[in-house]
Design an enzyme around this catalytic site. Structure first.
Site, PDB file in Angstrom:
ATOM      1  N   LYS A  96      -7.123  18.717  -4.918  1.00 15.45           N
ATOM      2  CA  LYS A  96      -7.234  17.263  -4.734  1.00 15.45           C
ATOM      3  C   LYS A  96      -6.416  16.532  -5.797  1.00 15.45           C
ATOM      4  O   LYS A  96      -5.678  15.589  -5.492  1.00 15.45           O
ATOM      5  CB  LYS A  96      -8.712  16.863  -4.832  1.00 15.45           C
ATOM      6  CG  LYS A  96      -8.980  15.383  -4.645  1.00 15.45           C
ATOM      7  CD  LYS A  96      -9.089  15.018  -3.186  1.00 15.45           C
ATOM      8  CE  LYS A  96      -9.361  13.535  -2.990  1.00 15.45           C
ATOM      9  NZ  LYS A  96      -9.299  13.175  -1.567  1.00 15.45           N
ATOM     10  N   GLU A 155     -16.986  10.970  -0.242  1.00 16.54           N
ATOM     11  CA  GLU A 155     -16.357  11.000  -1.565  1.00 16.54           C
ATOM     12  C   GLU A 155     -17.072  10.046  -2.523  1.00 16.54           C
ATOM     13  O   GLU A 155     -17.229  10.338  -3.705  1.00 16.54           O
ATOM     14  CB  GLU A 155     -14.869  10.659  -1.447  1.00 16.54           C
ATOM     15  CG  GLU A 155     -14.081  11.760  -0.733  1.00 16.54           C
ATOM     16  CD  GLU A 155     -12.578  11.692  -1.004  1.00 16.54           C
ATOM     17  OE1 GLU A 155     -12.012  10.602  -0.876  1.00 16.54           O
ATOM     18  OE2 GLU A 155     -12.003  12.732  -1.345  1.00 16.54           O
ATOM     19  N   GLY A 211       0.850  -1.186   0.000  1.00 13.50           N
ATOM     20  CA  GLY A 211       0.000   0.000   0.000  1.00 13.50           C
ATOM     21  C   GLY A 211       0.893   1.245   0.000  1.00 13.50           C
ATOM     22  O   GLY A 211       2.060   1.187  -0.393  1.00 13.50           O
ATOM     23  N   TYR A 212       0.354   2.355   0.467  1.00 13.63           N
ATOM     24  CA  TYR A 212       1.144   3.588   0.491  1.00 13.63           C
ATOM     25  C   TYR A 212       2.423   3.411   1.294  1.00 13.63           C
ATOM     26  O   TYR A 212       3.504   3.791   0.869  1.00 13.63           O
ATOM     27  CB  TYR A 212       0.320   4.735   1.087  1.00 13.63           C
ATOM     28  CG  TYR A 212      -0.832   5.161   0.216  1.00 13.63           C
ATOM     29  CD1 TYR A 212      -0.591   5.808  -0.989  1.00 13.63           C
ATOM     30  CD2 TYR A 212      -2.145   4.912   0.581  1.00 13.63           C
ATOM     31  CE1 TYR A 212      -1.645   6.199  -1.806  1.00 13.63           C
ATOM     32  CE2 TYR A 212      -3.203   5.303  -0.230  1.00 13.63           C
ATOM     33  CZ  TYR A 212      -2.948   5.937  -1.420  1.00 13.63           C
ATOM     34  OH  TYR A 212      -3.990   6.314  -2.227  1.00 13.63           O
ATOM     35  N   ALA A 266      -3.760   8.320   4.399  1.00 15.59           N
ATOM     36  CA  ALA A 266      -2.677   8.072   3.448  1.00 15.59           C
ATOM     37  C   ALA A 266      -1.525   9.044   3.705  1.00 15.59           C
ATOM     38  O   ALA A 266      -0.350   8.671   3.637  1.00 15.59           O
ATOM     39  CB  ALA A 266      -3.192   8.236   2.017  1.00 15.59           C
ATOM     40  N   GLN A 267      -1.878  10.268   4.016  1.00  9.75           N
ATOM     41  CA  GLN A 267      -0.859  11.288   4.236  1.00  9.75           C
ATOM     42  C   GLN A 267       0.106  10.910   5.355  1.00  9.75           C
ATOM     43  O   GLN A 267       1.324  10.992   5.207  1.00  9.75           O
ATOM     44  CB  GLN A 267      -1.555  12.626   4.550  1.00  9.75           C
ATOM     45  CG  GLN A 267      -0.629  13.794   4.586  1.00  9.75           C
ATOM     46  CD  GLN A 267      -1.312  15.106   4.990  1.00  9.75           C
ATOM     47  OE1 GLN A 267      -0.655  16.093   5.242  1.00  9.75           O
ATOM     48  NE2 GLN A 267      -2.632  15.119   5.062  1.00  9.75           N
ATOM     49  N   ASP A 277      -2.320   1.987   8.385  1.00 10.14           N
ATOM     50  CA  ASP A 277      -3.620   1.692   8.988  1.00 10.14           C
ATOM     51  C   ASP A 277      -3.591   0.591  10.033  1.00 10.14           C
ATOM     52  O   ASP A 277      -4.607   0.332  10.679  1.00 10.14           O
ATOM     53  CB  ASP A 277      -4.628   1.339   7.891  1.00 10.14           C
ATOM     54  CG  ASP A 277      -4.898   2.514   6.973  1.00 10.14           C
ATOM     55  OD1 ASP A 277      -4.759   3.663   7.436  1.00 10.14           O
ATOM     56  OD2 ASP A 277      -5.240   2.294   5.801  1.00 10.14           O
ATOM     57  N   VAL A 279       0.397 -13.036   3.079  1.00  4.18           N
ATOM     58  CA  VAL A 279       0.874 -13.274   4.440  1.00  4.18           C
ATOM     59  C   VAL A 279      -0.231 -13.977   5.218  1.00  4.18           C
ATOM     60  O   VAL A 279      -1.384 -13.540   5.200  1.00  4.18           O
ATOM     61  CB  VAL A 279       1.216 -11.938   5.140  1.00  4.18           C
ATOM     62  CG1 VAL A 279       1.647 -12.170   6.581  1.00  4.18           C
ATOM     63  CG2 VAL A 279       2.291 -11.192   4.363  1.00  4.18           C
TER      64      VAL A 279
END
Lengths: 409, 409
Positions: A381, A171, A12-13, A320-321, A303, A81
């Site tokens: 955005k 969103e 992920g990020y 995400a930031q 997360d 995993v």
């Protein structure tokens, strides 16, 4: 000769930024780096509301991992995993068996959390990953395609209930409101027959924004046909309806709906809990150096982590930031980690937040206080989305997968 | 003053050609012309296998009726016929009530006929109209979208059983075989997991073609992954499987399939039977002047008619080609009909037949004996499709909805 082995779980990020940045801070002889992910692609989880509604091709929201990582420096294993054996420094993979590590970065992302709402797991759909959002898109389209094919027209089939008025829920509502007129055109359905209903337990949406911006968002979404049920909890999700309860009076009512999308909560990946880590909602309370207490060689970012906020009693919200900043922080400090040196605690630098309300519209706060709404927020955005791609894969990736029309397409 | 009223029911091939050609043979003062159709559009029923598979946008297979008819000469009523009261010269419409006529042209088209196969009507999908083919397309795509979202992967979900190896069945198989690789790419599914199975009671497909062309068609479709079960009947269609029976031995077996499409039979629109006409499989045995015996002012053309073939004991097969010729024949002779004059019997002029096997491939016979296969047959198919559009709406319609790349698109 025995180079330390750094193992990253999840692309992920957090995992992707780690896998692309670690090689910049560590020489080839200082460590081996391995990335494990169940798919051969990375996807933008903050974009998922778009392919879910069908306003962006799902493929635009993903990137092949080997197109971005330096395969001379990072070994990629496509596998799932199943368990982290933290006391033996091993990870169990579904197909490849056991793999050992010296340093582990857990970045396994989120899962939908339904808080035991009856039937939600079975009958609701979640904005969770690329597979689930393609299913949401097709579920809605299938309902529309069936409308004119039944003996008696079932208007309820067209209704879409969105549970939760947080970031993802709102969103998604924005995209959906843009998508519905297209679907109505494709399937010869009167737009007035279609209801989009948001059910939210609190008295409003988007708690992270101030009243003025929230009022703007509500009014814009309502003007696009979204109905809000504030102060209601979903008590049960059945195949063709939800049962909701008014919090203040405990009265219940039914909303018939062919599609129910749950965005009301997330938790850390269950693998972390399954592996015996102490978790709250699947998240490990990490130290201010992002370490698992008692396991100095295991880091959790994104997360699956509750990261202490020095200015608050509560951990930072998971976004995400913050995940990207954690991965950058960890990559930069990894030489010190390997040398057993101390390093500065992690501090989140909030660059701002922008929530999309559908094509060309958004609300946002940047630089701590500047409020944006409408087209300027929507442009911001896109800049945020493209900035991540730039960080991850350079200008080539921005041109290929980015959202700004940098080239005339 | 009392102009005769000509009423056309249905805007398929027969109704549309009638509505566009009658005004050319009849002066404004000679008759009023009214067209009734339940949708505001005409669709190409011979193209339906393409939107059903998702290889052509559904909208490309339809034309707005008012874009083609001369509304100064033809009154269009969008409504559904519920009954033809043939003894009182009236037609009952769902919304507009009764409408009377002096001359009636019944061109209400076909319906799927399942011959009482258990569960087929409930669980099978039919290539019947634009609504049903959009549902087929979305049903298949929804099955694919669900594949990666279940705990245990259900390969059977991806299987598609096509019942019937006639024209529609084979043309659908050809499109489907082209579409599946695209769906596999979109949903990250191995093409090898997907089965396309054709079940046909007779020992082969496409009885209207000779052995050489049929062998070519079978080999081409097999090379694209289609499996054939010849000499098998579908005995029952359940939600997730069909039960088939080998005709020779009466042995039964099951085929698991997430999608079942029935193309094994058609009949005339049920309205004709409901209205008390003598019918065989919903079709009226018309005279060689296309009249209903005993009702000289009622004509039936297209799929609701059994039209006598002077060279055979059996009626002509129902096709778009014959329907178009019937509508032209009737339009041309309508002045004589109105004057009570006699006119020549209808004779079908077989221009040939081309069956598509998917993009760029087909088999066909033209001019009575010239055999075509591959790209030349595929090109001929497009010419046939475009020739109809030319006849219906001129070159403008060909450019807008046609299949040949006349303009660089």
């Amino acid at each position: 000769m025995n180079k330390p082995k750094i193992l990253i779980l999840g692309a992920g990020y957090g995992g992707m930024i780690s896998a692309t940045k670690l090689p910049k801070y560590l020489g080839k002889n200082e460590a081996t780096i391995t990335l494990v992910n169940k798919h051969n692609y990375h996807y933008q989880s903050t974009w998922l509301h778009e392919p879910a509604a069908g306003t962006l091709p799902a493929d635009r929201a993903r990137i092949l991992i080997k197109d971005v990582i330096d395969t001379n420096r990072v070994e990629f294993i496509q596998d799932t995993v199943t368990l982290i054996n933290k006391d033996e420094n091993k990870v169990v993979l579904e197909k490849s068996g056991e793999i050992d590590y010296d340093y582990l970065i857990i970045s396994l992302g989120f899962e939908s959390a339904t808080f035991g709402i009856k039937g939600m797991k079975e009958n609701g759909l979640a904005i969770e990953n690329l597979n689930s959002v393609r299913q949401i898109r097709e579920h809605i389209e299938y309902q529309f395609s069936c409308y004119h094919c039944t003996e008696k027209k079932e208007d309820e089939r067209l209704n879409i209930v969105v549970g939760g008025g947080g970031f993802t829920g709102v969103e998604f509502l924005g995209e959906l409101a843009n998508r519905i007129p297209e679907l109505c055109k494709e399937y010869d359905i009167d737009r007035k027959l279609v209801r989009i209903i948001n059910v939210e337990g609190s008295p409003s949406i988007l708690p992270m924004f101030d009243k003025e911006l929230v009022a703007y968002a509500i009014s814009r979404l309502e003007s696009k046909g979204v109905e809000f049920k504030f102060g209601y909890l979903i008590k049960e999700c059945l195949g063709n309806k939800v049962i909701i309860e008014k919090k203040s009076t405990k009265e219940t009512e039914e909303i018939m709906a062919g599609t129910v999308v749950w965005t009301g909560g997330v938790r850390g990946n269950h693998i972390v809990e399954d592996s015996g880590f102490d978790v709250v909602r699947g998240r490990v309370n990490v130290t201010n150096q992002l370490r698992v207490p008692g396991y100095d060689n295991i880091f959790v970012i994104g997360d699956c982590a509750n990261t202490p906020d020095p200015n608050s009693d509560r951990p930072y919200p998971t976004t995400a930031q913050i995940t990207i900043q954690q991965a950058l922080y960890l990559s930069k400090n990894m030489p010190k980690v390997l040398n057993g040196e101390d390093y500065e605690p992690f501090v989140f630098n909030n660059m701002g937040t922008v929530a999309s309300l559908g094509h060309g519209d958004a609300i946002g706060i940047i630089f701590g206080k500047t409020k944006l709404k409408g087209t300027s927020a929507a442009a911001m955005k896109k800049i945020i989305d493209d900035r991540y791609l730039l960080k991850l894969g350079g200008i080539g990736l921005v041109l290929k997968k980015g959202k700004l029309n940098l080239l005339s397409k």
